[in-house]
Design a protein around this motif. Structure first.
Motif, PDB file in Angstrom:
ATOM      1  N   GLY A  16       0.809  -1.218   0.000  1.00 33.16           N
ATOM      2  CA  GLY A  16       0.000   0.000   0.000  1.00 33.16           C
ATOM      3  C   GLY A  16       0.837   1.260   0.000  1.00 33.16           C
ATOM      4  O   GLY A  16       0.479   2.265  -0.631  1.00 33.16           O
ATOM      5  N   ASP A  17       1.973   1.229   0.696  1.00 27.44           N
ATOM      6  CA  ASP A  17       2.873   2.389   0.720  1.00 27.44           C
ATOM      7  C   ASP A  17       3.525   2.591  -0.646  1.00 27.44           C
ATOM      8  O   ASP A  17       3.694   3.730  -1.105  1.00 27.44           O
ATOM      9  CB  ASP A  17       3.943   2.196   1.792  1.00 27.44           C
ATOM     10  N   ALA A  18       3.913   1.485  -1.302  1.00 23.40           N
ATOM     11  CA  ALA A  18       4.467   1.591  -2.651  1.00 23.40           C
ATOM     12  C   ALA A  18       3.419   2.144  -3.613  1.00 23.40           C
ATOM     13  O   ALA A  18       3.735   2.953  -4.499  1.00 23.40           O
ATOM     14  CB  ALA A  18       4.962   0.232  -3.133  1.00 23.40           C
ATOM     15  N   PHE A  19       2.169   1.702  -3.461  1.00 23.17           N
ATOM     16  CA  PHE A  19       1.080   2.260  -4.269  1.00 23.17           C
ATOM     17  C   PHE A  19       1.001   3.768  -4.073  1.00 23.17           C
ATOM     18  O   PHE A  19       0.901   4.529  -5.048  1.00 23.17           O
ATOM     19  CB  PHE A  19      -0.247   1.598  -3.877  1.00 23.17           C
ATOM     20  N   MET A  20       1.060   4.212  -2.817  1.00 25.30           N
ATOM     21  CA  MET A  20       0.967   5.655  -2.535  1.00 25.30           C
ATOM     22  C   MET A  20       2.118   6.414  -3.173  1.00 25.30           C
ATOM     23  O   MET A  20       1.930   7.478  -3.762  1.00 25.30           O
ATOM     24  CB  MET A  20       0.961   5.884  -1.026  1.00 25.30           C
ATOM     25  N   SER A  21       3.330   5.878  -3.084  1.00 25.55           N
ATOM     26  CA  SER A  21       4.489   6.527  -3.705  1.00 25.55           C
ATOM     27  C   SER A  21       4.307   6.626  -5.215  1.00 25.55           C
ATOM     28  O   SER A  21       4.590   7.660  -5.826  1.00 25.55           O
ATOM     29  CB  SER A  21       5.770   5.749  -3.403  1.00 25.55           C
ATOM     30  N   GLY A  22       3.859   5.512  -5.830  1.00 21.62           N
ATOM     31  CA  GLY A  22       3.641   5.522  -7.269  1.00 21.62           C
ATOM     32  C   GLY A  22       2.565   6.505  -7.676  1.00 21.62           C
ATOM     33  O   GLY A  22       2.690   7.221  -8.677  1.00 21.62           O
ATOM     34  N   LEU A  23       1.477   6.546  -6.893  1.00 24.50           N
ATOM     35  CA  LEU A  23       0.398   7.485  -7.193  1.00 24.50           C
ATOM     36  C   LEU A  23       0.879   8.926  -7.104  1.00 24.50           C
ATOM     37  O   LEU A  23       0.640   9.733  -8.018  1.00 24.50           O
ATOM     38  CB  LEU A  23      -0.758   7.256  -6.223  1.00 24.50           C
ATOM     39  N   LEU A  24       1.568   9.265  -6.013  1.00 24.06           N
ATOM     40  CA  LEU A  24       2.020  10.649  -5.841  1.00 24.06           C
ATOM     41  C   LEU A  24       3.042  11.043  -6.905  1.00 24.06           C
ATOM     42  O   LEU A  24       2.976  12.152  -7.463  1.00 24.06           O
ATOM     43  CB  LEU A  24       2.609  10.839  -4.443  1.00 24.06           C
ATOM     44  N   SER A  25       3.986  10.156  -7.194  1.00 26.33           N
ATOM     45  CA  SER A  25       4.985  10.503  -8.209  1.00 26.33           C
ATOM     46  C   SER A  25       4.335  10.633  -9.575  1.00 26.33           C
ATOM     47  O   SER A  25       4.705  11.498 -10.383  1.00 26.33           O
ATOM     48  CB  SER A  25       6.113   9.468  -8.243  1.00 26.33           C
ATOM     49  N   GLY A  26       3.329   9.797  -9.852  1.00 25.84           N
ATOM     50  CA  GLY A  26       2.622   9.903 -11.123  1.00 25.84           C
ATOM     51  C   GLY A  26       1.793  11.170 -11.228  1.00 25.84           C
ATOM     52  O   GLY A  26       1.773  11.834 -12.271  1.00 25.84           O
ATOM     53  N   LEU A  27       1.081  11.527 -10.154  1.00 21.52           N
ATOM     54  CA  LEU A  27       0.311  12.780 -10.157  1.00 21.52           C
ATOM     55  C   LEU A  27       1.233  13.987 -10.286  1.00 21.52           C
ATOM     56  O   LEU A  27       0.905  14.967 -10.972  1.00 21.52           O
ATOM     57  CB  LEU A  27      -0.514  12.883  -8.877  1.00 21.52           C
ATOM     58  N   LEU A  28       2.396  13.918  -9.635  1.00 15.99           N
ATOM     59  CA  LEU A  28       3.353  15.020  -9.727  1.00 15.99           C
ATOM     60  C   LEU A  28       3.855  15.167 -11.151  1.00 15.99           C
ATOM     61  O   LEU A  28       3.913  16.283 -11.700  1.00 15.99           O
ATOM     62  CB  LEU A  28       4.521  14.749  -8.770  1.00 15.99           C
ATOM     63  N   ALA A  29       4.197  14.046 -11.797  1.00  8.60           N
ATOM     64  CA  ALA A  29       4.687  14.091 -13.176  1.00  8.60           C
ATOM     65  C   ALA A  29       3.628  14.622 -14.134  1.00  8.60           C
ATOM     66  O   ALA A  29       3.956  15.256 -15.142  1.00  8.60           O
ATOM     67  CB  ALA A  29       5.146  12.696 -13.607  1.00  8.60           C
ATOM     68  N   ALA A  30       2.350  14.372 -13.807  1.00  3.46           N
ATOM     69  CA  ALA A  30       1.253  14.832 -14.662  1.00  3.46           C
ATOM     70  C   ALA A  30       0.858  16.281 -14.383  1.00  3.46           C
ATOM     71  O   ALA A  30      -0.058  16.805 -15.033  1.00  3.46           O
ATOM     72  CB  ALA A  30       0.034  13.931 -14.471  1.00  3.46           C
ATOM     73  N   GLY A  31       1.549  16.935 -13.439  1.00  4.70           N
ATOM     74  CA  GLY A  31       1.239  18.318 -13.117  1.00  4.70           C
ATOM     75  C   GLY A  31      -0.020  18.502 -12.300  1.00  4.70           C
ATOM     76  O   GLY A  31      -0.557  19.612 -12.221  1.00  4.70           O
ATOM     77  N   LEU A  32      -0.486  17.423 -11.628  1.00 12.19           N
ATOM     78  CA  LEU A  32      -1.759  17.486 -10.916  1.00 12.19           C
ATOM     79  C   LEU A  32      -1.608  17.738  -9.420  1.00 12.19           C
ATOM     80  O   LEU A  32      -2.605  17.740  -8.699  1.00 12.19           O
ATOM     81  CB  LEU A  32      -2.535  16.186 -11.142  1.00 12.19           C
ATOM     82  N   LEU A  33      -0.392  17.941  -8.938  1.00 13.60           N
ATOM     83  CA  LEU A  33      -0.187  18.238  -7.525  1.00 13.60           C
ATOM     84  C   LEU A  33       0.260  19.682  -7.321  1.00 13.60           C
ATOM     85  O   LEU A  33       0.967  20.000  -6.368  1.00 13.60           O
ATOM     86  CB  LEU A  33       0.829  17.263  -6.912  1.00 13.60           C
ATOM     87  N   ASP A  34      -0.195  20.559  -8.179  1.00 17.69           N
ATOM     88  CA  ASP A  34       0.047  21.996  -8.063  1.00 17.69           C
ATOM     89  C   ASP A  34      -1.055  22.594  -7.191  1.00 17.69           C
ATOM     90  O   ASP A  34      -2.239  22.446  -7.505  1.00 17.69           O
ATOM     91  CB  ASP A  34       0.024  22.624  -9.458  1.00 17.69           C
ATOM     92  N   PRO A  35      -0.710  23.252  -6.062  1.00 18.54           N
ATOM     93  CA  PRO A  35      -1.747  23.827  -5.208  1.00 18.54           C
ATOM     94  C   PRO A  35      -2.676  24.790  -5.945  1.00 18.54           C
ATOM     95  O   PRO A  35      -3.827  24.983  -5.532  1.00 18.54           O
ATOM     96  CB  PRO A  35      -0.953  24.550  -4.120  1.00 18.54           C
ATOM     97  N   GLY A  36      -2.191  25.384  -7.023  1.00 12.43           N
ATOM     98  CA  GLY A  36      -3.032  26.287  -7.801  1.00 12.43           C
ATOM     99  C   GLY A  36      -3.973  25.589  -8.760  1.00 12.43           C
ATOM    100  O   GLY A  36      -4.773  26.245  -9.440  1.00 12.43           O
ATOM    101  N   ARG A  37      -3.912  24.218  -8.805  1.00 19.03           N
ATOM    102  CA  ARG A  37      -4.729  23.463  -9.761  1.00 19.03           C
ATOM    103  C   ARG A  37      -5.645  22.461  -9.051  1.00 19.03           C
ATOM    104  O   ARG A  37      -5.977  21.421  -9.587  1.00 19.03           O
ATOM    105  CB  ARG A  37      -3.823  22.738 -10.762  1.00 19.03           C
ATOM    106  N   ARG A  38      -6.071  22.805  -7.821  1.00 17.41           N
ATOM    107  CA  ARG A  38      -6.955  21.887  -7.090  1.00 17.41           C
ATOM    108  C   ARG A  38      -8.221  21.575  -7.871  1.00 17.41           C
ATOM    109  O   ARG A  38      -8.684  20.444  -7.912  1.00 17.41           O
ATOM    110  CB  ARG A  38      -7.332  22.493  -5.740  1.00 17.41           C
ATOM    111  N   ALA A  39      -8.799  22.590  -8.478  1.00 16.26           N
ATOM    112  CA  ALA A  39     -10.051  22.382  -9.205  1.00 16.26           C
ATOM    113  C   ALA A  39      -9.842  21.420 -10.370  1.00 16.26           C
ATOM    114  O   ALA A  39     -10.691  20.559 -10.643  1.00 16.26           O
ATOM    115  CB  ALA A  39     -10.609  23.711  -9.711  1.00 16.26           C
ATOM    116  N   GLU A  40      -8.706  21.535 -11.046  1.00 16.83           N
ATOM    117  CA  GLU A  40      -8.416  20.638 -12.161  1.00 16.83           C
ATOM    118  C   GLU A  40      -8.239  19.199 -11.681  1.00 16.83           C
ATOM    119  O   GLU A  40      -8.692  18.252 -12.323  1.00 16.83           O
ATOM    120  CB  GLU A  40      -7.162  21.103 -12.897  1.00 16.83           C
ATOM    121  N   LEU A  41      -7.599  19.032 -10.520  1.00 10.77           N
ATOM    122  CA  LEU A  41      -7.450  17.695  -9.953  1.00 10.77           C
ATOM    123  C   LEU A  41      -8.822  17.095  -9.653  1.00 10.77           C
ATOM    124  O   LEU A  41      -9.075  15.919  -9.907  1.00 10.77           O
ATOM    125  CB  LEU A  41      -6.602  17.762  -8.691  1.00 10.77           C
TER     126      LEU A  41
END
Length: 323
Positions: free
Chosen positions: A239-264
């Motif tokens: 589950g922790d590896a899943f979380m790391s993969g999810l966060l790194s993938g969202l970061l690479a996709a530009g979806l972890l920008d605090p200014g883009r919450r609505a887009e997420l």
């Protein structure tokens, strides 16, 4: 490069041999495992944690540093322990000896994401520090959360459900397993709970279902991602590896920008396909070897070239001796 700061416990997993008489010491702790996974995937990551001035603390710190994690450790009376027993299907159970009394962390100025959860957000008095960090980070960072329920250390179900719902509402991204939701809401439909959680505040809720893959819920749609076939050694740290993969993938996709919450919150299948695939792949690789041993970026890249029918099997350990 933006930074993910992880706030939570580090400990040592004492993993029992089949006869229960001998134990292997593996550095662990859910937040620490997430930080290790992010570091191995090339993300700039800091772990704010507590460590004792002892042999186990040095073992944990060495693994974190070897994985590219910046460690900000507050002193603790001792380094926590999790005694892990793994059944014949590779499923772990846990007993704990812990001390968790940290102050809320001071986030590095380049922090774009704060991740917390597990025991750090559940055990007093550190749970108050975790919630203060979550509430304080919302102005400048995306907040991500994994409740990672450990019933043996928790209070009554009603109180814990209220706590988790309060913390979910402070978050932008939540990951939970169907086992977590099964304990919190006995008899309820886990996907229905994930939808209700998403409506309470988070932009994205992801439900993990073991060999059934995962279900992601946003305001836009519900997305199922199957799990890759895997020859399971054990599920420790999956589950922790899943979380790391999810966060790194969202970061690479530009979806972890605090200014883009609505887009997420409006993210659809096209935007989430890559991060979800990365997450289930990271979990599968971890299941294919012993212990909480998340993959590197190169291993994820190599895994992406396998055929869908080819199971993950016999991955050599990433850990080096002492890390």
């Amino acid at each position: 490069m933006v930074r993910i700061t992880v706030f939570g416990e580090s400990l040592v997993d004492l993993v029992a041999t089949p006869d229960g008489r001998h134990f292997r010491a593996d550095p662990g702790g859910s937040p620490a495992n997430v930080a290790v996974g992010l570091g191995r995937m090339g993300v700039s990551v800091t772990l704010a944690t507590g460590l004792g001035d002892d042999a186990f603390g040095r073992l944990v710190a060495a693994r974190l540093v070897a994985s590219g994690v910046t460690v900000e450790a507050q002193p603790a009376p001792f380094t926590g322990l999790a005694i892990v027993s793994v059944d014949g299907a590779g499923v772990p159970s846990y007993d704990f000896a812990l001390s968790w009394e940290p102050a809320a962390p001071v986030l590095p100025p380049d922090t774009a994401v704060l991740h917390t959860g597990s025991l750090a957000a559940a055990l007093p008095p550190g749970d108050r520090s975790a919630e203060a960090a979550m509430a304080g980070a919302r102005a400048t960072a995306i907040v991500t959360y994994d409740p990672n329920i450990r019933p043996a250390l928790l209070g009554d179900r009603t109180s814990e459900r209220r706590r988790v719902e309060r913390q979910v509402a402070l978050s932008d991204v939540v990951k939970a397993s169907d086992e977590d939701l099964g304990w919190l809401y006995p008899g309820a439909d886990p996907v229905g709970i994930a939808r209700a959680w998403q409506r309470s505040g988070p932009a994205l809720v992801v439900l993990t279902r073991g060999p059934g893959g995962c279900v992601a819920v946003t305001a836009a749609e519900q997305i199922h991602r199957p799990a890759p076939a895997v020859e399971v050694v054990d599920t420790v740290g999956a589950g922790d590896a899943f979380m790391s993969g999810l966060l790194s993938g969202l970061l690479a996709a530009g979806l972890l920008d605090p200014g883009r919450r609505a887009e997420l919150g409006r993210a659809d299948r096209a935007l989430l396909s890559g991060p979800l695939t990365r997450a289930v792949t990271a979990a599968a690789i971890t299941c294919a070897r012993a212990g909480a041993d998340p993959p590197t970026a190169l291993e994820l890249e190599d895994a992406g070239r396998r055929t869908p029918a080819e199971p993950f099997a016999s991955f050599p350990p990433t850990r080096k001796s002492g890390t």
